[in-house]
Enzyme design. Structure first.
Site, PDB file in Angstrom:
ATOM      1  CB  ALA A   7     -11.020   2.916   4.232  1.00  0.00           C
ATOM      2  CB  SER A  10      -1.595  -0.474   6.159  1.00  0.00           C
ATOM      3  OG  SER A  10      -1.053   0.722   5.643  1.00  0.00           O
ATOM      4  CG  ASP A 108      -5.805   5.209  -3.228  1.00  0.00           C
ATOM      5  OD1 ASP A 108      -6.137   4.772  -4.365  1.00  0.00           O
ATOM      6  OD2 ASP A 108      -4.818   4.758  -2.601  1.00  0.00           O
ATOM      7  NE  ARG A 109      -2.464   5.537  -8.941  1.00  0.00           N
ATOM      8  CZ  ARG A 109      -2.058   4.733  -9.926  1.00  0.00           C
ATOM      9  NH1 ARG A 109      -2.439   3.452  -9.942  1.00  0.00           N
ATOM     10  NH2 ARG A 109      -1.258   5.191 -10.877  1.00  0.00           N
ATOM     11  CB  THR A 131       0.387  -0.726   1.494  1.00  0.00           C
ATOM     12  OG1 THR A 131      -0.248  -0.408   2.734  1.00  0.00           O
ATOM     13  CG2 THR A 131       0.670  -2.208   1.436  1.00  0.00           C
ATOM     14  CB  THR A 182      21.259  -9.716   7.459  1.00  0.00           C
ATOM     15  OG1 THR A 182      22.345 -10.574   7.128  1.00  0.00           O
ATOM     16  CG2 THR A 182      20.140  -9.899   6.444  1.00  0.00           C
TER      17      THR A 182
END
Length: 250
Positions: A7, A10, A108-109, A131, A182
């Site tokens: 989880a 995002s 998560d790391r 993210t 732009t």
């Protein structure tokens, strides 16, 4: 068969682990931890894999206690084993971090570092393009010497969109260099700028011996790889490989 869940900020990602390989990988986007319909997302994951029962459920999360509570309640309703969650505990994942407060390193790391070792990499720079973009240096023996964090593509573009001169024009053609509008300028500048940053930072992190492989994972990895000059190895399910390794350790 074990169900593995990741989880992130995002996306909810999943896979099945049979003790040898991952199967049935999938992912769904969500609007953020506070608004995510966890029950519906978990039901969709189970339905997509055709699951009726699992022997164990392991999860890694960076989204907080609401996901843990929802995941536990969801498993109980199905009559499945109580989920087990990856923690910042070297006894669980085999990674010893040089962080001043190892508990502050994202779970998560830790999972990604364990995943690198599970795939046979003892010296590596891990780049997770989600993210946020995180870079972590893995040294032999499961030692994490530290890392870096910078905004991911989405954060960069949304941040630029708030600037008065940009006026929200953040969607464009990233292949147009030099850009003449732009939207294209933001799309190309953020993509190529992030790729250049990853090249420079992986070189810097990989300087201490032994030589380090560069492993690239995360949702934005496919669009960044063509613009990298470093020899990056794409590993889409690095976090889930780490979670599988943790599940084997019990």
């Amino acid at each position: 068969m074990r169900l593995l869940l990741d989880a992130g900020n995002s996306r909810l990602k999943w896979a099945l682990w049979d003790g040898r390989a991952l199967h049935g990988q999938g992912a769904l986007e969500h609007p953020g931890a506070a608004e995510a319909p966890w029950d519906a997302l978990l039901d969709a994951a189970a339905q997509g894999m055709g699951l009726r029962h699992v022997d164990a459920l392991w999860a890694v999360e960076v989204v907080g206690p609401d996901f843990r509570a929802a995941c536990s309640a969801w498993a109980r309703r199905r009559g499945w084993p109580e989920p087990r969650f990856l923690e910042a505990d070297p006894a669980q994942h085999g990674i010893v971090s040089a962080y001043r407060d190892p508990a502050r390193l994202g779970r998560d790391r830790y999972a990604a570092l364990a995943g690198a070792r599970a795939l046979g990499y003892e010296s590596a720079v891990l780049v997770d393009c989600g993210t946020a973009v995180t870079l972590d240096r893995l040294l032999p023996g499961g030692h994490h010497s530290g890392g870096l964090i910078l905004p991911g593509l989405g954060l960069m573009r949304r941040g630029l969109g708030l600037a008065p001169g940009v006026g929200g024009a953040v969607q464009g053609d990233a292949s147009r260099v030099p850009a003449v509008c732009t939207g294209d300028a933001v799309a190309a500048g953020t993509l190529l700028g992030l790729a250049a940053a990853i090249d420079a930072l992986t070189t810097r992190l990989g300087e201490p011996p032994p030589p380090a492989a560069v492993l690239l994972t995360g949702g934005d990895a496919p669009c960044l790889i063509p613009h990298l000059t470093c020899s990056a190895v794409p590993v889409p399910d690095l976090v889930l490989h780490g979670l599988a390794r943790v599940s084997e350790r019990g």
